[in-house]
Design a protein around this motif. Structure first.
Motif, PDB file in Angstrom:
ATOM      1  N   ARG A 152       0.834  -1.208   0.000  1.00  0.00           N
ATOM      2  CA  ARG A 152       0.000   0.000   0.000  1.00  0.00           C
ATOM      3  C   ARG A 152       0.864   1.253   0.000  1.00  0.00           C
ATOM      4  N   LEU A 153       1.911   1.249   0.818  1.00  0.00           N
ATOM      5  CA  LEU A 153       2.821   2.396   0.852  1.00  0.00           C
ATOM      6  C   LEU A 153       3.516   2.557  -0.498  1.00  0.00           C
ATOM      7  N   LEU A 154       3.896   1.447  -1.114  1.00  0.00           N
ATOM      8  CA  LEU A 154       4.534   1.489  -2.435  1.00  0.00           C
ATOM      9  C   LEU A 154       3.617   2.159  -3.447  1.00  0.00           C
ATOM     10  N   PHE A 155       2.345   1.786  -3.448  1.00  0.00           N
ATOM     11  CA  PHE A 155       1.390   2.390  -4.379  1.00  0.00           C
ATOM     12  C   PHE A 155       1.267   3.891  -4.130  1.00  0.00           C
ATOM     13  N   GLN A 156       1.158   4.284  -2.883  1.00  0.00           N
ATOM     14  CA  GLN A 156       1.014   5.703  -2.561  1.00  0.00           C
ATOM     15  C   GLN A 156       2.246   6.494  -2.985  1.00  0.00           C
ATOM     16  N   LEU A 157       3.411   5.939  -2.770  1.00  0.00           N
ATOM     17  CA  LEU A 157       4.643   6.644  -3.144  1.00  0.00           C
ATOM     18  C   LEU A 157       4.778   6.778  -4.656  1.00  0.00           C
ATOM     19  N   VAL A 158       4.434   5.743  -5.394  1.00  0.00           N
ATOM     20  CA  VAL A 158       4.575   5.846  -6.849  1.00  0.00           C
ATOM     21  C   VAL A 158       3.529   6.802  -7.413  1.00  0.00           C
ATOM     22  N   GLN A 159       2.355   6.850  -6.796  1.00  0.00           N
ATOM     23  CA  GLN A 159       1.362   7.842  -7.211  1.00  0.00           C
ATOM     24  C   GLN A 159       1.879   9.260  -6.950  1.00  0.00           C
ATOM     25  N   ALA A 160       2.527   9.469  -5.821  1.00  0.00           N
ATOM     26  CA  ALA A 160       3.120  10.779  -5.536  1.00  0.00           C
ATOM     27  C   ALA A 160       4.186  11.119  -6.571  1.00  0.00           C
ATOM     28  N   GLU A 161       4.989  10.126  -6.951  1.00  0.00           N
ATOM     29  CA  GLU A 161       6.032  10.364  -7.954  1.00  0.00           C
ATOM     30  C   GLU A 161       5.415  10.678  -9.314  1.00  0.00           C
ATOM     31  N   TYR A 162       4.357   9.960  -9.687  1.00  0.00           N
ATOM     32  CA  TYR A 162       3.680  10.218 -10.954  1.00  0.00           C
ATOM     33  C   TYR A 162       3.170  11.656 -11.036  1.00  0.00           C
ATOM     34  N   HIS A 163       2.794  12.212  -9.889  1.00  0.00           N
ATOM     35  CA  HIS A 163       2.165  13.534  -9.856  1.00  0.00           C
ATOM     36  C   HIS A 163       3.116  14.647  -9.422  1.00  0.00           C
ATOM     37  N   GLY A 164       4.423  14.364  -9.427  1.00  0.00           N
ATOM     38  CA  GLY A 164       5.387  15.402  -9.097  1.00  0.00           C
ATOM     39  C   GLY A 164       5.377  15.829  -7.649  1.00  0.00           C
ATOM     40  N   LEU A 165       4.878  14.962  -6.752  1.00  0.00           N
ATOM     41  CA  LEU A 165       4.745  15.328  -5.350  1.00  0.00           C
ATOM     42  C   LEU A 165       5.802  14.689  -4.455  1.00  0.00           C
ATOM     43  N   LEU A 166       6.568  13.747  -4.995  1.00  0.00           N
ATOM     44  CA  LEU A 166       7.466  12.981  -4.140  1.00  0.00           C
ATOM     45  C   LEU A 166       8.652  13.799  -3.650  1.00  0.00           C
TER      46      LEU A 166
END
Length: 351
Positions: A136-150
């Protein structure tokens, strides 16, 4: 008089009907497909404000990447704010001993159990320690990366270090895991690579081939055939960063060849969700002219319920929220332009 008037209207109606049929007869396949995609889209655009937030996010994310239309930005921005809130809570929790294990137990306890597949996945996840939370954390982090938020996320290094400490390879290459969780495995191996945590792509593909050697698909039962097929589609989709970029046809030639070899069974038994994802595999690899793409488009058009204006479930349900996944995928296949828009980038520093 009335009879004569009635006859005139009857002939006029027949003339309009015949004219419409003639117009449809001259309509190209591409026009027919696009018209069907636009019709499904119109239904969902009208209902979008009433859908649950997760369905709005799923729809708006994909339609933005398909069209680049800024109308979808507000829903993506709202998702970005929710995502950051969840990430901040999970990252803060990592500072507490036993947090990941406790969250994994909670996630497993809350896992849906309505179908035999869901129950099997729940049992499987319970055998793998805190993998349930890690994924779940992996999914959230990659979503943040996809959206320029990481890059602006406080504590991201702690989160990435936690993921780096997880024994991913035994889980992602386990034949029993692959047997019921192939699409998620395909996602997670690409997410790990995209975040720079670990590159297990070759080893996972080798494990997938070992679990499903060439030629085995014909002997698989319906449920496992779907799992095999769904896994194949997600090797391509995840590599595209979920419809943000094209993929190499050479790298995924093995996937496309498998689709082609099993196309008759795919067209016969696959759900519309999976049919659309098979077509998207070819489209992402710049193989739009492959005959299977056209056949799938025809099947998707044929599946539309004329009264509801959308593709219903296999059981006939036309519930818009439950059907959002299959219908947004159908829109993408039917309205494909060949141009993908990354993101959207939601960073406050983006210009």
């Amino acid at each position: 008089m009335r009879r004569a008037a009635h006859l005139r209207w009857s002939w006029l109606f027949l003339l309009v009907l015949l004219t419409g049929c003639a117009a449809l007869a001259t309509e190209s396949a591409e026009q027919r497909h696009e018209r069907a995609g636009l019709a499904i889209q119109a239904v969902y655009e009208d209902a979008l404000p009433t859908l649950p937030a997760d369905k709005q996010r799923h729809y708006a994310q994909r339609l933005y990447r398909l069209t680049g239309d800024p109308r979808y930005l507000p829903l993506n921005q709202a998702y970005g704010q929710r995502l950051l809130g969840r990430l901040e809570g999970n990252i803060a929790g990592l500072a507490t001993p036993g947090f990941a294990e406790r969250r994994s137990r909670e996630i497993i306890a809350a896992y849906p159990r309505g179908t035999s597949k869901q129950r099997a996945r729940q049992r499987m996840l319970a055998e793998w320690g805190d993998i349930a939370f890690a994924r779940r954390l992996l999914f959230q982090l990659v979503q943040a990366e996809y959206h320029g938020l990481l890059s602006d996320l406080e504590g991201r290094e702690r989160a990435l270090a936690y993921l780096a400490g997880i024994e991913w390879e035994p889980f992602l290459t386990d034949p029993d895991v692959l047997g019921i969780y192939a699409a998620q495995v395909a996602n997670q191996v690409h997410f790990l690579h995209q975040l720079g945590v670990v590159d297990l792509r070759d080893r996972v593909v080798a494990a997938f081939h070992q679990r499903y050697p060439p030629g085995i698909a014909a002997s698989l039962g319906r449920a496992e055939f779907h799992n095999w097929l769904y896994g194949l589609t997600h090797f391509v989709i995840a590599a595209s960063r979920y419809y943000q970029q094209e993929v190499s046809a050479e790298e995924f030639a093995w996937v496309l060849a498998a689709f082609e070899e099993e196309q008759e069974r795919i067209l016969g038994v696959a759900t519309e969700d999976i049919l659309a994802e098979v077509a998207l595999g070819f489209l992402l690899a710049r193989q739009e002219d492959h005959p299977l793409v056209s056949r799938i488009r025809d099947a998707l058009v044929e599946a539309v319920d004329p009264d509801a204006g959308i593709i219903p479930s296999a059981e006939g349900s036309t519930d818009l929220a439950r059907g959002e996944h299959r219908n947004v995928l159908a829109i993408m296949v039917l309205r494909w332009t060949g141009t993908l828009t990354p993101g959207p980038c939601l960073s406050v520093d983006s210009s």
